[in-house]
Design a protein around this motif. Structure first.
Motif, PDB file in Angstrom:
ATOM      1  N   GLN A   1       0.832  -1.206   0.000  1.00 32.61           N
ATOM      2  CA  GLN A   1       0.000   0.000   0.000  1.00 32.61           C
ATOM      3  C   GLN A   1       0.867   1.258   0.000  1.00 32.61           C
ATOM      4  N   LEU A   2       1.940   1.218   0.803  1.00 36.68           N
ATOM      5  CA  LEU A   2       2.842   2.373   0.871  1.00 36.68           C
ATOM      6  C   LEU A   2       3.559   2.607  -0.457  1.00 36.68           C
ATOM      7  N   MET A   3       3.950   1.522  -1.118  1.00 40.59           N
ATOM      8  CA  MET A   3       4.623   1.654  -2.419  1.00 40.59           C
ATOM      9  C   MET A   3       3.685   2.242  -3.460  1.00 40.59           C
ATOM     10  N   GLU A   4       2.420   1.840  -3.393  1.00 35.17           N
ATOM     11  CA  GLU A   4       1.434   2.425  -4.309  1.00 35.17           C
ATOM     12  C   GLU A   4       1.255   3.907  -4.010  1.00 35.17           C
ATOM     13  N   SER A   5       1.191   4.243  -2.704  1.00 34.90           N
ATOM     14  CA  SER A   5       1.056   5.647  -2.302  1.00 34.90           C
ATOM     15  C   SER A   5       2.281   6.457  -2.722  1.00 34.90           C
TER      16      SER A   5
END
Length: 236
Positions: free
Chosen positions: A113-117
């Protein structure tokens, strides 16, 4: 007989032009600041995007470090599991390993999720940077014009000051000092003409007849009773 105010009055005309030039030179930095202030919104958005991206990167790093710590724990538990003396000890290590693996799985999901963000944040940052560059390009010509104008005015003021200094040499020194003092105080005119009807050309108040008459006498220097400016009433 020429009036001693003639060279002073001519000097005032030069001073008025010079004052106007110097005022414009003084105002140019503020004009540039006003133009650059137009970028404040774009700069703020870019700064927010940068801060958001850095925060996401820092959080992602924390998750990665957390996963490393858990993997080290799992390795340790597995080594200890091999040395277990009883079934209860063995099952306890199995439980600890399972809990650590669950935590790693949760961290990995959060990392995704953080990488997508982070990718979204980088895209927003690039968009904000492009918008700021576009805005900066839009005002670049205006700023360049102001810089060129400032240089032009500086050169012009230099020549006008030299011309003014030459003109001041033909003025009576005592009268020049008085003129300079009044001009610095009033900020507009130190010597004013007597207007039709006998009014002061500075404050426009009605002058006493004696002052009006004396203002024409080259042997006398008189001032307005109300504003203190020197009044000049040249012969027609």
């Amino acid at each position: 007989m020429s009036h001693p105010l003639e060279p002073i009055y001519a000097l005032q005309k030069k001073d008025r032009r010079l004052i106007k030039i110097l005022r414009e030179i003084r105002d140019i930095p503020q004009r540039k600041s006003d133009i650059e202030a137009q970028l404040s919104g774009s700069k703020q958005k870019l700064e927010m995007a940068l801060d958001s991206r850095k925060h996401t990167e820092a959080t992602l790093k924390e998750q990665e470090l957390g996963a490393e710590v858990l993997n080290e724990k799992i390795t340790k538990y597995k080594n200890q599991q091999m040395e277990a003396q009883t079934n209860d000890q063995y099952r306890a290590f199995v439980k600890e390993i399972g809990m650590a693996e669950d935590e790693i799985k949760a961290l990995e999901e959060k990392e995704i999720q953080l990488m997508e963000s982070l990718e979204q944040g980088k895209a927003i940052e690039a968009e904000c940077k492009a918008r700021l560059d576009e805005d900066m390009a839009g005002i670049a010509d205006e700023l360049a014009e102001l810089d060129a104008r400032a240089a032009e005015l500086q050169e012009k003021a230099k020549h006008m000051k030299a011309d003014r200094a030459r003109a001041a040499k033909s003025c009576d020194k005592a009268l020049l000092q008085k003129y300079t003092r009044i001009l610095n105080n009033k900020r507009d005119f130190a010597v004013v003409m007597v207007e039709p009807g006998g009014h002061c050309g500075g404050c426009h108040m009605k002058l006493p007849p004696q002052v009006t008459n004396d203002a024409r006498n080259p042997t006398k220097i008189v001032a307005c009773n109300f504003c203190g400016r020197i009044v000049y009433n040249p012969a027609p």
